[in-house]
Design an enzyme around this catalytic site. Structure first.
Site, short mmCIF file in Angstrom:
data_model
loop_
_atom_site.label_atom_id
_atom_site.label_comp_id
_atom_site.label_asym_id
_atom_site.label_seq_id
_atom_site.Cartn_x
_atom_site.Cartn_y
_atom_site.Cartn_z
N SER A 319 0.80 -1.22 0.00
CA SER A 319 0.00 0.00 0.00
C SER A 319 0.84 1.28 0.00
O SER A 319 0.31 2.36 -0.26
CB SER A 319 -0.91 0.03 1.22
OG SER A 319 -1.78 -1.07 1.16
N CYS A 375 -7.82 2.36 1.69
CA CYS A 375 -8.92 1.57 1.15
C CYS A 375 -8.58 1.08 -0.24
O CYS A 375 -8.42 1.85 -1.18
CB CYS A 375 -10.19 2.42 1.11
SG CYS A 375 -11.56 1.55 0.31
#
Lengths: 583, 427
Positions: A319, A375
């Site tokens: 991420s 997210c």
């Protein structure tokens, strides 16, 4: 019968005269021979005589000492080691057992046959010393030096030996005996040479210049006295590394029982403050003759202790790559920061389902929340619906310095890999969250987060500041990405630490910022990432933390980063917050 | 035994004694330098040698005052006793590969053996003076010489054994042995030594037969040779020139046979020394080492030398055995050409005075005795100096009066005493 009163006959007298003439002639021949040796050829024999007794002795300069950034703590310095040697010409007494020598051999774990074998296999001239045992005990050396007369066949030779503190092993590297190729390049067979890290990179600075002295030796190879003619050895240049020994120690403690790496950079100039990689190795074993067993163990260890994970390790960024994706999305104009998507915990593409890490979903997610709460579904949507495709992400990744070497002054750096094109839609879905074929080194991520810390640029990372050099800019995206877009992402990074999953990297008095990541590992548990910087307003330190095979970055890497931040900001202060007191 | 009335004091050759003492003192000085420094340094060696010099002077005095003709009477008995002694020595356990000494190196019987041999030979030849050109006299003299030569050679002390040959030759020469027989000794000797070197060089191995058989071969070679020469002598009176060609070729053939046997007897280190003499670079770290280092020391000495105690080859122990066999190299290195030639001049003076004693001797026994003793000194001087300058193979023969070692010093001074004795008794 006893007395012969006759006058001695002339025959005998003549014979005696003849003998005298012969003898005189004999002395004449000897005199001519001496004249030949001592007058005509005296220069030739004088040269041979000088060659016998005068021997050039190499003066090995002390290798440059490596200090940390304060210049006070040595990371690599020199000590004197003692080698036990014999001169092959004089090795004959070794064949006879001598109780005193046997005692010493026993103490040094040596066997006479073994020593004779070594002497036999030596290739040098027969009058030059052969090392039979390196780095012997100092007490034994002192004893031998005192009682040398009783065992003239044994010689103690002092030699400077590299001593490593054990800190920043991979940065410092190690020295080892030269290879055949080094000898071709002008090294002596007995020299040591830097084989990796700073020791290799700065070999020319550290090695110094060899000196020579002329010594008078006797027939047994013992130096009787030094002759005036000599060239002093020039000691190697000492270097101050940018490594912060205190912080480095803390980092290595934090990684002690883990596999992973921590890098800390000063974003204001690119100086590497910390570069820890675990597991590591004991660089001291190479200074002597590394035994085949020790070497095999190092090579075959599946954790690969010789690997400097900070610059040689290649991992998916996870991420943390969302910084690139977000910047690309904003700057390409394809995405407005306010556009939001609803996250229900997964994203469908045909028959595949791509999951978000939050099972229930994040609900409505904008760019800010997308980064702060990491997210996945939000980013899947950007990639799938907004045309944030592989070439675009490649362009921005390249802009951030990913996929190419930073040029740090440590050998063996890897480039990583950023895909440029794709065949399948799934590729960009994977890539936007930093998975798939993407590979980065921890150093590249440390550099990338430095760019965010500096609001658009970074300096080339380095561990040595050579006099007269200035930090070089490595990455500069200020002309390519608007300050506003940078600020949107940068601001979100602050909230990652403040409100998101990385609260453990936050400090009470200093705002830090960062991003976690979890790199999918097809061979085992996921790798945990945290990259970040602090203080938020005027960053002094940028970090990349990677812990292998431990799972989520937020739970495993962020707390480690928090400890480093705490050590950095509070180590000189008395009332440390709780986090800084944790061990 | 000493009758003072018969001694004329002017016949005491004080000059000879003075020269001998000067050489010995030079020897002490050189021994001090040779043992002065290095890991094997021993500053007391010269003191030990000085004490031996004292003992040697006493021994010389004894040799000087006894009536030398008494030796004539005892010679055969002493000869036999000493031969037995040498034989007994061979049964002793070896000390570093050889059996040369009694009482751990204190006494070296082969030194005195030489003098005893000379006395015996002097008696034999003076007795047979008028029939000296007969073959049986030559054969008898050869037996006397060969018994000692073989006994000493088997110790093994090749150098000592070799010194007996020139001594015998010179005494045969003075004693009136036919020059044909002398050539019979000299020619095969040269042939044998050169052939030995060739055989060693080629590496021929004839060790299959035992060494006793080889010694027998050598003796048999000499026997055949001598018989043939006897035959020749009886025929050459007819002045047939072509017989000499035959004689020489037979000598060469016999010498070659002897050498073939001789190489089987020589020890490996002796062979190596012979080879190193021919070519020192053949094994510069082994057998050639001593020759090379000695030549370096001498050559580096130059004209005036490096100075006393300053010779580096000596001081730093590159020169092997520098206080014993290679003491001359130390002199040449530290005192240079000038010093070395001066030392040789001293030896020449010594030898001249010794020959003068032979020249002026009253009787044949004294003349032969003095000649033999002088020949012994001459041989040792030439073998030793020749070795240090690389003109002779290394044999371990000491330099008389100079080299460290008691037996040689005492034996040499006894010799000097006997020479003085022969000179003194002149009326």
């Amino acid at each position: 019968m006893f007395r012969n009163h006759e006058i001695r006959d002339n025959l005998i007298r003549n014979k005696i005269r003849f003998i005298l003439i012969l003898v005189t002639l004999g002395f004449g021949v000897l005199t001519l021979r001496l004249a030949h040796l001592q007058i005509i050829k005296t220069e030739y024999y004088t040269n041979l005589s000088e060659g016998n007794r005068i021997r050039p002795v190499r003066l090995i300069p002390p290798r440059g000492v490596l200090y940390d950034r304060t210049g006070k703590e040595p990371l690599a310095d020199n000590e004197t080691a003692f080698d036990l040697c014999v001169v092959p010409d004089e090795a004959k007494p070794l064949e006879n057992p001598d109780p005193l020598r046997m005692k010493i051999f026993n103490q040094l774990d040596l066997k006479s046959e073994q020593v004779m074998e070594k002497v036999k296999n030596s290739h040098g001239p027969a009058f030059e010393t052969v090392v039979i045992k390196e780095n012997i005990d100092k007490e034994v050396a002192a004893y031998l030096a005192e009682n040398g007369i009783e065992m003239p066949e044994l010689i103690i030779q002092p030699r400077p030996k590299r001593r490593y503190s054990g800190l920043a092993t991979h940065v410092i590297g190690y020295t080892a005996p030269v290879s055949d190729k080094d000898i071709e390049n002008g090294y002596d067979i007995n020299d040591m040479i830097g084989k990796s890290g700073i020791e290799a990179e700065y070999e020319d600075y550290l090695k110094g210049d060899l000196g020579w002295k002329m010594a008078e030796v006797n027939a047994f190879g013992h130096i009787v006295r030094d002759l005036p003619l000599s060239v002093m050895a020039e000691p190697g240049q000492g270097l101050n590394l940018t490594i912060d020994a205190g912080l480095q120690r803390k980092a290595e403690e934090l990684l002690a029982d883990k596999t992973g790496t921590i890098i800390a950079v000063d974003p204001r100039n690119g100086e590497i403050l910390v570069m820890a990689s675990k597991p590591d190795f004991n660089p001291n074993i190479f200074s002597g003759n590394c035994s085949p067993d020790e070497w095999r163990e190092l090579i075959s260890n599946k954790d690969n202790p010789l690997l400097n994970r900070a610059v040689m390790g290649e991992y998916p960024p996870g991420s943390t790559f969302k910084i690139v994706t977000a910047t690309a999305a904003l700057q390409s104009g394809k995405v407005n920061e306010n556009i939001s998507y609803n996250c229900k915990g997964s994203f469908r593409l045909g028959k595949w389902r791509f999951k978000c890490h939050k099972r229930g979903g994040h609900g409505n997610v904008s760019m800010h929340r997308g980064i702060v709460e990491s997210c996945n579904v939000y980013f899947y949507n950007l990639a799938y619906n907004r045309g944030i495709d592989v070439p675009l992400m490649h362009k921005y990744a390249d802009m951030f310095g990913l996929g190419k070497k930073t040029g740090i002054d440590i050998s063996g750096e890897k480039a990583g890999y950023i895909p440029k094109t794709s065949k399948y839609t799934g590729d960009k879905i994977n890539m936007c969250i930093g998975q798939g074929q993407l590979l980065v080194t921890p150093l590249q991520l440390a550099n990338m987060i430095s760019v965010m810390a500096n609001r658009g640029y970074s300096y080339k990372p380095h561990v040595v500041n050579l006099p007269g050099t200035k930090p070089e800019i490595l990455v500069d995206i200020r002309g390519k990405v608007s300050p506003r877009n940078i600020e949107i992402v940068r601001n979100a990074l602050k909230y990652v630490v403040e409100r998101g999953y990385s609260k453990q990297a936050n400090l009470p008095d200093y705002h830090t910022a960062g991003k976690t990541g979890t790199a999918q590992n097809p061979h085992g548990d996921d790798h945990a990432w945290f990259i970040g910087f602090g203080p938020y307003d005027n960053p002094e330190i940028a970090l990349a933390v990677l812990i292998e095979n431990t799972g989520l970055g937020s739970q495993n890497a962020a707390p480690v980063a928090g400890q480093i931040f705490a050590e950095y900001f509070y180590r000189d202060k008395e009332d440390k917050p709780l986090i800084a007191k944790q061990q | 035994m000493l009758n003072s009335k018969r001694i004329k004091v002017k016949d005491f050759d004080g000059f000879l004694l003075a020269v001998a003492i000067v050489i010995s003192l030079f020897g002490l000085l050189t021994i001090f330098s040779a043992a002065h420094s290095g890991p094997m340094s021993n500053n007391k060696l010269w003191i030990a040698q000085a004490i031996r010099l004292g003992i040697a002077l006493v021994a010389m005095f004894v040799a000087l005052i006894i009536e030398y003709r008494i030796l004539y009477g005892f010679s055969y008995i002493i000869y036999v006793i000493w031969a037995v002694l040498l034989a007994i020595l061979l049964t002793f356990p070896e000390q570093s590969g050889v059996r040369r000494w009694f009482m751990k190196g204190a006494i070296q019987p082969s030194e005195l053996a030489k003098i005893i041999l000379i006395i015996t030979l002097a008696r034999f030849l003076s007795d047979k003076k008028h029939v000296a050109d007969q073959f049986r006299i030559f054969a008898g003299a050869m037996v006397i010489v060969m018994v000692y030569t073989i006994l000493i050679f088997m110790q093994p002390a090749l150098g000592y054994a070799l010194t007996l040959i020139p001594i015998a030759l010179s005494m045969f020469y003075i004693g009136g042995i036919s020059s044909t027989y002398l050539l019979l000794l000299i020619i095969p000797g040269f042939v044998a030594s050169s052939a030995t070197i060739i055989i060693c060089h080629k590496g021929w191995d004839i060790t299959a037969t035992s060494s006793l058989i080889k010694i027998a071969l050598v003796s048999f070679g000499y026997g055949v040779l001598s018989l043939f020469a006897y035959y020749m002598i009886s025929k050459t009176r007819t002045r047939n020139g072509k017989k000499w060609v035959k004689f020489v070729s037979i000598c060469i053939f016999a010498g070659f046979l002897m050498a073939l046997a001789g190489t089987g007897i020589l020890k490996d280190y002796q062979k190596a020394r012979l080879l190193a003499f021919v070519n020192p670079d053949f094994d510069p770290k082994g057998a050639g080492y001593q020759i090379i280092q000695s030549k370096i020391a001498i050559g580096a000495g130059g004209i005036f030398g490096q100075g006393y105690l300053k010779g580096t080859q000596n001081r730093l122990d590159f020169l092997p055995a520098q206080h014993t066999d290679f003491v001359f190299s130390v002199v040449a290195e530290e005192w240079g050409f000038v010093g070395a030639v001066f030392l040789m001049f001293l030896f020449l003076t010594l030898i001249t005075r010794c020959l003068k004693a032979a020249y002026k001797a009253d009787d044949d026994f004294g003349a032969l005795l003095a000649t033999g003793i002088t020949a012994m000194i001459i041989t040792q001087v030439f073998m030793n100096i020749g070795m240090t300058v690389g003109m002779m193979p290394i044999t371990g023969v000491p330099l008389p009066l100079m080299s460290y070692g008691g037996s040689s010093l005492v034996a040499t001074f006894i010799s000097v005493g006997l020479i003085l004795n022969v000179r003194l008794k002149r009326q």
